[in-house]
Enzyme design. Sequence first.
Site, short mmCIF file in Angstrom:
data_model
loop_
_atom_site.label_atom_id
_atom_site.label_comp_id
_atom_site.label_asym_id
_atom_site.label_seq_id
_atom_site.Cartn_x
_atom_site.Cartn_y
_atom_site.Cartn_z
N GLU A 198 0.86 -1.21 -0.09
CA GLU A 198 0.00 0.18 0.12
C GLU A 198 0.84 1.20 -0.02
O GLU A 198 1.83 1.25 0.68
CB GLU A 198 -0.92 0.18 1.22
CG GLU A 198 -1.84 -0.98 1.33
CD GLU A 198 -2.74 -0.96 2.51
OE1 GLU A 198 -3.73 -1.69 2.81
OE2 GLU A 198 -2.46 -0.38 3.46
N CYS A 228 2.83 8.59 1.84
CA CYS A 228 3.20 7.56 2.61
C CYS A 228 3.28 6.09 2.05
O CYS A 228 2.96 5.62 1.13
CB CYS A 228 2.12 7.18 3.75
SG CYS A 228 2.28 5.94 4.80
N CYS A 272 4.06 -7.23 7.73
CA CYS A 272 5.26 -6.93 9.05
C CYS A 272 5.20 -7.74 9.84
O CYS A 272 4.06 -8.38 10.24
CB CYS A 272 4.50 -5.53 9.38
SG CYS A 272 5.48 -4.58 10.49
N CYS A 297 2.02 -5.11 16.05
CA CYS A 297 1.11 -3.94 16.53
C CYS A 297 -0.22 -4.61 16.65
O CYS A 297 -0.88 -4.64 15.71
CB CYS A 297 1.44 -2.76 16.26
SG CYS A 297 3.07 -2.25 15.97
N CYS A 300 -3.22 -2.84 14.35
CA CYS A 300 -2.91 -2.70 13.05
C CYS A 300 -3.31 -3.80 12.37
O CYS A 300 -3.01 -4.85 12.61
CB CYS A 300 -1.24 -2.35 12.97
SG CYS A 300 -0.81 -2.05 11.20
N GLY A 320 5.06 -2.40 7.25
CA GLY A 320 6.46 -2.53 7.50
C GLY A 320 7.18 -1.86 8.47
O GLY A 320 6.72 -0.65 8.78
N GLU A 321 8.02 -2.27 9.19
CA GLU A 321 9.24 -1.46 9.92
C GLU A 321 10.56 -1.18 9.17
O GLU A 321 11.19 -2.07 8.82
CB GLU A 321 9.50 -2.37 11.19
CG GLU A 321 10.90 -1.97 11.84
CD GLU A 321 10.57 -0.23 12.45
OE1 GLU A 321 9.56 -0.06 13.08
OE2 GLU A 321 11.48 0.38 12.07
N SER A 349 9.84 6.44 9.82
CA SER A 349 9.00 6.11 11.07
C SER A 349 9.39 4.73 11.59
O SER A 349 9.48 4.03 10.83
CB SER A 349 7.68 6.38 10.83
OG SER A 349 6.78 6.25 11.94
N SER A 351 6.97 5.78 16.91
CA SER A 351 5.82 5.48 17.48
C SER A 351 5.60 4.85 18.75
O SER A 351 6.16 3.91 19.13
CB SER A 351 5.21 4.34 16.42
OG SER A 351 4.97 5.08 15.29
N LEU A 352 5.23 5.89 19.66
CA LEU A 352 5.35 5.35 21.18
C LEU A 352 4.01 4.71 21.72
O LEU A 352 3.96 3.59 22.06
CB LEU A 352 5.48 6.60 22.01
CG LEU A 352 6.46 6.29 23.12
CD1 LEU A 352 7.88 5.65 23.06
CD2 LEU A 352 6.80 7.76 24.07
N HIS A 353 3.05 5.38 21.41
CA HIS A 353 1.59 4.83 21.84
C HIS A 353 1.25 4.64 23.30
O HIS A 353 0.14 4.21 23.42
CB HIS A 353 1.30 3.80 20.63
CG HIS A 353 1.57 4.00 19.39
ND1 HIS A 353 1.14 5.23 18.72
CD2 HIS A 353 2.16 3.25 18.37
CE1 HIS A 353 1.50 4.94 17.31
NE2 HIS A 353 1.94 3.80 17.25
N ASN A 379 -7.89 4.47 13.19
CA ASN A 379 -8.94 4.19 12.14
C ASN A 379 -9.20 2.67 12.48
O ASN A 379 -8.39 2.05 12.42
CB ASN A 379 -8.43 4.24 10.63
CG ASN A 379 -8.49 5.79 10.00
OD1 ASN A 379 -9.51 6.53 10.40
ND2 ASN A 379 -7.32 6.18 9.46
N CYS A 436 -3.55 1.28 7.98
CA CYS A 436 -2.35 0.73 7.16
C CYS A 436 -2.79 -1.01 7.11
O CYS A 436 -3.04 -1.64 7.90
CB CYS A 436 -1.24 0.77 7.91
SG CYS A 436 0.12 -0.19 7.76
#
Length: 359
Positions: free
Chosen positions: A90, A105, A112, A116, A119, A162-163, A194, A217-219, A293, A340
């Site tokens: 994507e 993006c 991935c 997470c 996700c 992905g990371e 990121s 990305s801490l979250h 989302n 994502c």
Amino acid sequence: MLSPADLSIDAFAALVARWGYKPGHAPRVLRAYYTGIDVTAAALPGVPAGLFARFADELRSSTANLAAHQVAEDGTTKMLLRLGDGRTVESVLMPDFRDDRAAGCISSQVGCAMGCDFCATTRTGFERNLTAGEMVEQFIALRREARSVGRKLQTVVFMGMGEPLLNLDAVLAAVERMADNKLGALGWRQITVSTVGIVPGIDALTAARLNIHLAVSLHAPDDETRARLLPMGKRFPIAEILAAADRFQASRGRPVTIQYCLLAGVNDSLEHARRLAELISPRRMHINLLRYNPTGLSLRGVVYEPSSEETAEAFAAALRARKLVAHFRRSRGRDIDAACGQLRERTESQEAARSAEIP
Ligand code: SF4
């Protein structure tokens, strides 16, 4: 078969010389390709016609094809690109508040492995790393898409599937091509990588000394909450991640962005805000608050929901009261598969259903 996106200028110039043409033509031809112009004799007077024929014959104009395309009411465009091996990734074009600009993006992996829990990409698992060329192709596809709606692709963030720091060599090679001004591309500062917080990867990015931005990305403001949301949280404690982000910031001299996705009842209380402020206040970092989302049932059996408007505003106000720079990143494309991995998941399950129907 190679795509032009697989080649640096030097590599393309060497190929042009092998074809029997002056290598000096290479930058113009490759630049036209990068800017989304049809690479033809009419577009580039002075370049031999035979060179265009070789370009078309020997380098596929793109190895990626558009497998699906969704445009939201707010203009956000999600593209699913099918790669040479049939896998899909994507890329998203997000219109800026300025009428003539847009942000892109880009995905760095097929699927991935980070897991997470909130996700959609997690559900399809990890398949493979993308090549630098496949990331550059996403960049060019986004540029073309932006041009088609009268906008300029102004910034790019590696925040798709992905990371990126687990595919760092290819990401850095792609970034170098995207930022190469001989290719008419972006400036370094218009590119952000990121990460969910891969400490050795952040240090490797720091060592690369590129003038790009880093987002983390801490979250969650504590390791326990974070580990429930991001399994990586068990491997790299928040203190180590922020220390690595500090090293990046000290080396590059530009603020790191902390990404924080607000999830109702999970990480969005005033106590969470207070603890986040405690962590970030001593640092000159920005906080991006993200609206979630929804993606349905998670692998851990949780249905995450976005925080209410009121809760999100109170969270932001609590950070700002402690003199932190906290912005909301606008929620995009809520009427399409905006999260994502959602468009890929839907398209692949539709394709699987269709092939199951074929006798
Ligand atoms: S949020 Fe990013 S890092 Fe986490 S699983 Fe999804 S794609 Fe991977």
